[in-house]
Motif scaffolding. Structure first.
Motif, PDB file in Angstrom:
ATOM      1  N   ASP A 352       0.807  -1.218   0.000  1.00 28.92           N
ATOM      2  CA  ASP A 352       0.000   0.000   0.000  1.00 28.92           C
ATOM      3  C   ASP A 352       0.842   1.271   0.000  1.00 28.92           C
ATOM      4  OD1 ASP A 352       1.019  -0.359   2.512  1.00 28.92           O
ATOM      5  OD2 ASP A 352      -0.868  -0.109   3.590  1.00 28.92           O
ATOM      6  N   TRP A 353       2.071   1.158  -0.487  1.00 31.02           N
ATOM      7  CA  TRP A 353       2.925   2.338  -0.534  1.00 31.02           C
ATOM      8  C   TRP A 353       2.460   3.279  -1.650  1.00 31.02           C
ATOM      9  CZ3 TRP A 353       4.990  -2.593  -1.609  1.00 31.02           C
ATOM     10  CH2 TRP A 353       5.123  -2.903  -2.965  1.00 31.02           C
ATOM     11  N   GLN A 354       2.936   4.509  -1.586  1.00 32.44           N
ATOM     12  CA  GLN A 354       2.708   5.496  -2.642  1.00 32.44           C
ATOM     13  C   GLN A 354       4.001   5.683  -3.401  1.00 32.44           C
ATOM     14  OE1 GLN A 354       0.993   8.980  -0.801  1.00 32.44           O
ATOM     15  NE2 GLN A 354      -0.425   7.755   0.434  1.00 32.44           N
ATOM     16  N   GLU A 355       3.923   5.904  -4.689  1.00 26.98           N
ATOM     17  CA  GLU A 355       5.114   5.900  -5.542  1.00 26.98           C
ATOM     18  C   GLU A 355       5.784   7.264  -5.692  1.00 26.98           C
ATOM     19  OE1 GLU A 355       6.715   3.473  -6.761  1.00 26.98           O
ATOM     20  OE2 GLU A 355       5.385   1.740  -6.698  1.00 26.98           O
ATOM     21  N   THR A 356       5.082   8.331  -5.429  1.00 31.13           N
ATOM     22  CA  THR A 356       5.668   9.657  -5.647  1.00 31.13           C
ATOM     23  C   THR A 356       5.565  10.495  -4.396  1.00 31.13           C
ATOM     24  OG1 THR A 356       3.544  10.479  -6.494  1.00 31.13           O
ATOM     25  CG2 THR A 356       5.113   9.631  -8.101  1.00 31.13           C
ATOM     26  N   LEU A 357       6.452  11.472  -4.296  1.00 28.15           N
ATOM     27  CA  LEU A 357       6.445  12.393  -3.178  1.00 28.15           C
ATOM     28  C   LEU A 357       5.988  13.772  -3.625  1.00 28.15           C
ATOM     29  CD1 LEU A 357       9.747  11.410  -1.355  1.00 28.15           C
ATOM     30  CD2 LEU A 357       7.436  11.124  -0.505  1.00 28.15           C
TER      31      LEU A 357
END
Length: 357
Positions: A352-357
């Protein structure tokens, strides 16, 4: 990039700082002496100790790292063990990491504890991909196809007792104090292994899963039939009483550990038939066992591939491996929101990580 790692999955409270050049600083406090009074880890006691220790340990880490008057300006990511582990213990670390992330506006990364163990082998070695990962600890026995630091596929896992648990239980039944795995290894070094004394459990099949419950039962049966071999009691530390142990117990310890190690190797060799790894990684607390190391050295030499095992100080639970795994996730552009959940043993770690900051 400088990553703060936080580990609180069981009975070690640990924090570390890892940057592009490796380990910058590390601190750890073990609760082994406390839980030895109970013969095993008491989850409620462990979580309370984490809550008591984690703040002072962070201060100690910053003093050791010497990051200047405002260390938070130097830290780029906060990585924390999200699971698997004891839920109460995990929650202490995750809540602490979330508070730091929110207070200092630093991206948060949740780390799979098991991946951290495997990636610890890359701190002092160059991992060639794909690799076969063998994760052996008190609670887990897994085989992985490792395509990269952030892409790992589980090939097999324990369906009941883990290898480390089987060792600790045999040690406890033999009269050794908690934690017994290391003491069992010390006893075995003075014994001669009988390869026929104990079975290689759950190997007469074609899968890659493990089951050590049968071996644990065989060990319990042997000890019940040989009560005179039990480890001598006394008030002095157990290591000081090792020379008093019977030769028969030393031989049984060596035989039991050989059964564990050969079972692991049988399944690892079988996994190599499904793909051709360029290196072999053995990690986790049981990777510190001398018999396990010897048997996997033989397998690696047979296959003519490098064997990578973390330094002894990094085989057990630690925060260096969590910071290192977080560093790799950050390099891949991954991070988590403050909705990050803690995941206890027995549940899958969500992607469930996010790919961009």
């Amino acid at each position: 990039m400088l990553v703060l790692g936080i580990e609180s999955s069981c009975d070690e409270t640990a924090l570390a700082l890892v940057d592009d050049n490796g380990v910058k600083a590390s601190v750890l406090s073990s609760q082994a002496d406390i839980h030895a009074l109970f013969g095993g880890v008491v989850p409620e006691v462990a979580s309370r100790e984490h809550a008591r220790l984690i703040g002072p340990l962070l201060d100690s880490l910053f003093a050791k790292a010497d990051l200047g008057p405002d260390p938070w300006k130097r830290i780029d990511r906060i990585a924390v063990t999200r699971g698997p582990g004891l839920l109460g213990c995990l929650l202490v670390g995750v809540a602490f990491a979330k508070a730091l992330s929110l207070a200092h506006d630093i991206p948060l990364i949740g780390v799979d504890h098991l991946h951290g163990h495997l990636l610890a082998a890359g701190l002092e070695n160059n991992i060639e991909w794909p690799a076969l990962g063998v994760l052996i600890s008190g609670g887990h026995t897994h085989l992985y196809r490792m395509e990269s630091p952030v892409k790992m596929e589980v090939l097999g896992r324990t369906i009941d007792d883990a290898a480390g648990e089987a060792c600790d239980k045999f040690a406890k039944m033999a009269g050794l104090p908690y934690p017994g795995g290391a003491l069992l290894d010390a006893l075995g070094k003075h014994g001669k292994a009988d390869p026929h004394l104990f079975p290689r459990p759950y190997t007469h099949n074609d899968n890659l899963d493990f089951s050590f419950s049968g071996l644990k039962t065989a060990g319990a049966l042997w000890l019940s039939q040989h009560p005179e071999t039990h480890f001598p009691a006394g008030e002095s530390p157990a290591r000081e009483r090792l020379p008093l142990a019977s030769q028969e117990l030393c031989d049984a310890a060596a035989s039991y550990l050989l059964a564990v190690a050969e079972t692991l190797v049988i399944k690892a060799r079988r996994a190599m038939q499904s793909f051709r790894p360029r290196c072999l990684i053995v990690a986790g607390g049981v990777a510190a066992n001398s018999v396990v190391r010897r048997e996997f050295e033989t397998l690696a030499a047979e296959r003519r591939i490098p064997l990578l095992i973390p330094a002894l100080s990094l085989c057990g639970d630690n925060a260096v491996m969590i910071a290192q795994a977080g560093w790799h996730m950050a390099q891949a552009g991954r991070h988590h929101s403050l909705a990050l959940s803690a995941v206890p043993r027995g549940q899958a770690i969500p992607e469930d990580w996010q790919e961009t900051l």
